[in-house]
Write a protein that holds these residues in place. Sequence first.
Motif, short mmCIF file in Angstrom:
data_model
loop_
_atom_site.label_atom_id
_atom_site.label_comp_id
_atom_site.label_asym_id
_atom_site.label_seq_id
_atom_site.Cartn_x
_atom_site.Cartn_y
_atom_site.Cartn_z
N ALA A 1 -64.36 53.01 -72.78
CA ALA A 1 -64.35 53.72 -71.50
C ALA A 1 -65.34 53.17 -70.50
CB ALA A 1 -64.60 55.20 -71.73
N ASN A 2 -66.51 52.67 -70.96
CA ASN A 2 -67.54 52.20 -70.04
C ASN A 2 -67.49 50.70 -69.80
OD1 ASN A 2 -68.44 54.79 -69.88
ND2 ASN A 2 -70.18 54.51 -71.26
N LEU A 3 -66.43 50.05 -70.24
CA LEU A 3 -66.36 48.59 -70.10
C LEU A 3 -65.16 48.20 -69.23
CD1 LEU A 3 -67.17 47.66 -73.80
CD2 LEU A 3 -68.67 47.37 -71.84
N SER A 4 -65.02 48.87 -68.10
CA SER A 4 -63.83 48.67 -67.28
C SER A 4 -63.80 47.32 -66.57
CB SER A 4 -63.70 49.80 -66.26
OG SER A 4 -64.86 49.87 -65.49
N SER A 5 -64.88 46.52 -66.67
CA SER A 5 -64.87 45.18 -66.06
C SER A 5 -64.32 44.12 -67.00
CB SER A 5 -66.29 44.77 -65.66
OG SER A 5 -66.84 45.69 -64.76
N LEU A 6 -64.03 44.50 -68.23
CA LEU A 6 -63.59 43.50 -69.22
C LEU A 6 -62.33 42.77 -68.77
CD1 LEU A 6 -63.89 44.88 -72.87
CD2 LEU A 6 -65.23 43.07 -71.77
N LEU A 7 -62.37 41.43 -68.87
CA LEU A 7 -61.20 40.60 -68.61
C LEU A 7 -60.63 40.05 -69.92
CD1 LEU A 7 -62.58 38.51 -65.58
CD2 LEU A 7 -61.19 40.59 -65.50
N ARG A 8 -61.52 39.84 -70.90
CA ARG A 8 -61.13 39.29 -72.20
C ARG A 8 -61.62 40.19 -73.32
NH1 ARG A 8 -60.15 33.53 -72.92
NH2 ARG A 8 -60.74 33.81 -75.09
N LEU A 9 -60.73 40.51 -74.25
CA LEU A 9 -61.13 41.31 -75.41
C LEU A 9 -60.50 40.72 -76.66
CD1 LEU A 9 -62.46 43.80 -76.67
CD2 LEU A 9 -60.45 45.13 -76.05
N ASP A 10 -61.35 40.39 -77.62
CA ASP A 10 -60.88 39.78 -78.87
C ASP A 10 -61.22 40.70 -80.03
OD1 ASP A 10 -60.38 38.28 -81.10
OD2 ASP A 10 -61.41 36.46 -80.41
N LEU A 11 -60.20 41.29 -80.62
CA LEU A 11 -60.38 42.18 -81.79
C LEU A 11 -59.68 41.58 -83.01
CD1 LEU A 11 -59.70 45.58 -80.00
CD2 LEU A 11 -61.89 44.87 -80.94
N SER A 12 -59.51 40.27 -83.01
CA SER A 12 -58.74 39.63 -84.08
C SER A 12 -59.46 39.67 -85.42
CB SER A 12 -58.44 38.18 -83.70
OG SER A 12 -59.64 37.46 -83.56
N ARG A 13 -58.70 39.50 -86.49
CA ARG A 13 -59.20 39.43 -87.87
C ARG A 13 -60.07 40.64 -88.24
NH1 ARG A 13 -61.50 33.56 -87.79
NH2 ARG A 13 -61.51 33.96 -85.55
N ASN A 14 -59.54 41.82 -87.96
CA ASN A 14 -60.15 43.06 -88.47
C ASN A 14 -59.14 43.74 -89.39
OD1 ASN A 14 -62.88 43.49 -87.27
ND2 ASN A 14 -61.75 43.04 -85.39
N ASN A 15 -59.34 44.99 -89.70
CA ASN A 15 -58.41 45.72 -90.57
C ASN A 15 -57.75 46.88 -89.83
OD1 ASN A 15 -59.24 43.99 -92.59
ND2 ASN A 15 -60.66 45.45 -93.52
N LEU A 16 -57.46 46.69 -88.57
CA LEU A 16 -56.87 47.77 -87.77
C LEU A 16 -55.44 48.08 -88.24
CD1 LEU A 16 -58.08 46.61 -84.25
CD2 LEU A 16 -58.91 48.59 -85.53
N LEU A 17 -55.17 49.35 -88.46
CA LEU A 17 -53.83 49.80 -88.86
C LEU A 17 -53.06 50.35 -87.67
CD1 LEU A 17 -54.67 51.68 -92.17
CD2 LEU A 17 -53.22 49.66 -91.96
N SER A 18 -53.77 51.03 -86.78
CA SER A 18 -53.11 51.59 -85.60
C SER A 18 -54.16 51.74 -84.49
CB SER A 18 -52.47 52.94 -85.91
OG SER A 18 -53.48 53.87 -86.20
N LEU A 19 -53.67 51.93 -83.29
CA LEU A 19 -54.56 52.12 -82.15
C LEU A 19 -54.13 53.38 -81.41
CD1 LEU A 19 -54.61 48.44 -80.89
CD2 LEU A 19 -56.57 49.68 -81.78
N HIS A 20 -55.10 54.12 -80.93
CA HIS A 20 -54.79 55.35 -80.22
C HIS A 20 -54.15 55.03 -78.87
CE1 HIS A 20 -55.57 59.17 -78.11
NE2 HIS A 20 -55.42 59.68 -79.31
N ARG A 21 -53.32 55.94 -78.38
CA ARG A 21 -52.64 55.74 -77.09
C ARG A 21 -53.58 55.36 -75.96
NH1 ARG A 21 -47.76 57.14 -75.26
NH2 ARG A 21 -48.59 57.85 -73.28
N SER A 22 -54.78 55.95 -75.94
CA SER A 22 -55.68 55.75 -74.79
C SER A 22 -56.78 54.73 -75.08
CB SER A 22 -56.30 57.09 -74.40
OG SER A 22 -57.07 57.58 -75.47
N THR A 23 -56.64 53.94 -76.16
CA THR A 23 -57.70 52.97 -76.50
C THR A 23 -58.03 52.03 -75.34
OG1 THR A 23 -56.98 53.02 -78.80
CG2 THR A 23 -58.38 51.19 -78.15
N PHE A 24 -56.99 51.49 -74.69
CA PHE A 24 -57.23 50.50 -73.63
C PHE A 24 -57.07 51.11 -72.23
CE2 PHE A 24 -55.22 47.96 -77.18
CZ PHE A 24 -56.41 47.48 -77.67
N TYR A 25 -57.08 52.43 -72.17
CA TYR A 25 -56.71 53.12 -70.93
C TYR A 25 -57.54 52.68 -69.73
CZ TYR A 25 -54.79 56.85 -68.12
OH TYR A 25 -54.13 57.55 -67.15
#
Length: 342
Positions: free
Chosen positions: A77-101
């Motif tokens: 929520a506090n990182l609204s300036s992000l242009l690049r986000l890398d979450l690769s090679r984790n163990n994520l199963l699902s993401l909430h609807r508002s994760t990238f809101y």
Amino acid sequence: LAMNILMFSSLLTIMSFFRPLASCPSICICNSTHSDCSSSFNLQISFNSILNQLPPNLTSLTISENNITMIKPQSFANLSSLLRLDLSRNNLLSLHRSTFYQLSSLEFLDLSSNFLLNLPFHSLTQLQHLDLSFNSLDSLPLGLLDGLQALVWLSLAGNKIGTLQRSVLEPLTVLQHLQLEENNWNCSCSIIPFKHWLEWMLYRGGHVDSIQCSLPAILRGRDLRRVPMEMFRHCSQLPIPETRHHSASCFRTADGLLVSTDPAADCYRQRHKTVSVRRAPITVVVAGVVCAVVCVMMVVAATYGCIYAIMIYMIYCTYPLQQTHFQKTCILHGPESAPSQN
Ligand SMILES: *[C@@H]1O[C@H](CO)[C@@H](O)[C@H](O)[C@H]1NC(C)=O
Ligand SMILES: *[C@@H]1O[C@H](CO)[C@@H](O)[C@H](O)[C@H]1NC(C)=O
Ligand SMILES: *[C@@H]1O[C@H](CO)[C@@H](O)[C@H](O)[C@H]1NC(C)=O
Ligand SMILES: *[C@@H]1O[C@H](CO)[C@@H](O)[C@H](O)[C@H]1NC(C)=O
Ligand SMILES: *[C@@H]1O[C@H](CO)[C@@H](O)[C@H](O)[C@H]1NC(C)=O
């Protein structure tokens, strides 16, 4: 005292000068725009406290190889300036609807090599590069990519996808690169609309890697891009011409898709009309029931009127003791008076 105040204020100035450095979490490597928090095992425990320490004007964040299994809904929520986000090679199963809101400026998103089964993608209108390779996706739901009108590069390689609906991909009007290899492509009749979309994508200069068919047996190992349409001739019941509500070049297939032999035809926009078309039979049934009820009521009213008229006639015309106005009328115009007129 004045000296003390001066020293204190200069100390504050020095502290504020170093503040940006202090906002780099100890396990990350940062420069002015980029924070790299990769391979920091045990990050899951402190994930949210790390996000809180990051400067709000950060434009690039890498949190790969951290065995992260879950991200809380408002984490970014506090990182609204992000242009690049890398979450690769984790163990994520699902993401909430508002994760990238709040990440409405995001241009690059890497979610590859997780175990994702479902995805949320509204509001990422600036996204150009999306990597979903090597997850556990077996299909893309209708509407998933609708908001991603800036997407140029998309990878779905290394998932379990059997087929893609043409109307899922149609919103991606500027897509140039699509990676689809290492899936379970089911090249049966229902893949025809997707094949048509693929031909349109290649025709307008797009790049698509190999699409090796797993099914049916006759096409196993063949690349869908190079399977001639002749091989689908037995699917002759598809497509069914769509005559009402749609332009002549759009057809409805048996699974309810709007497709076209003319690549320029915009069947995607017409997709939203399908609901009202599906409702048409219900409307006919409701109208029929209402009409039937009205008809029955009219018959009942008419019957009642007839019975009432007969009763009036019997009371006033056949009761001999009362010489009423009605009876005179009956004698003059009733059945008995008929012969006297001849
Ligand atoms: C972010 O803000 C810090 C000061 O808080 C500044 O030093 C840094 O240059 C800013 N970065 C960008 C990309 O604006
Ligand atoms: C910050 O680090 C990233 C990743 O190492 C690098 O790509 C970028 O050029 C760096 N930026 C600056 C301003 O040093
Ligand atoms: C993360 O996962 C890898 C591979 O499964 C494993 O070797 C490693 O120990 C895990 N790290 C933590 C902190 O759980
Ligand atoms: C965002 O910033 C506000 C104010 O600084 C803070 O209260 C809140 O906890 C932060 N949220 C996240 C998820 O970091
Ligand atoms: C492949 O697609 C056909 C429809 O075109 C379907 O009947 C069949 O069940 C699919 N096979 C698998 C394994 O999903």
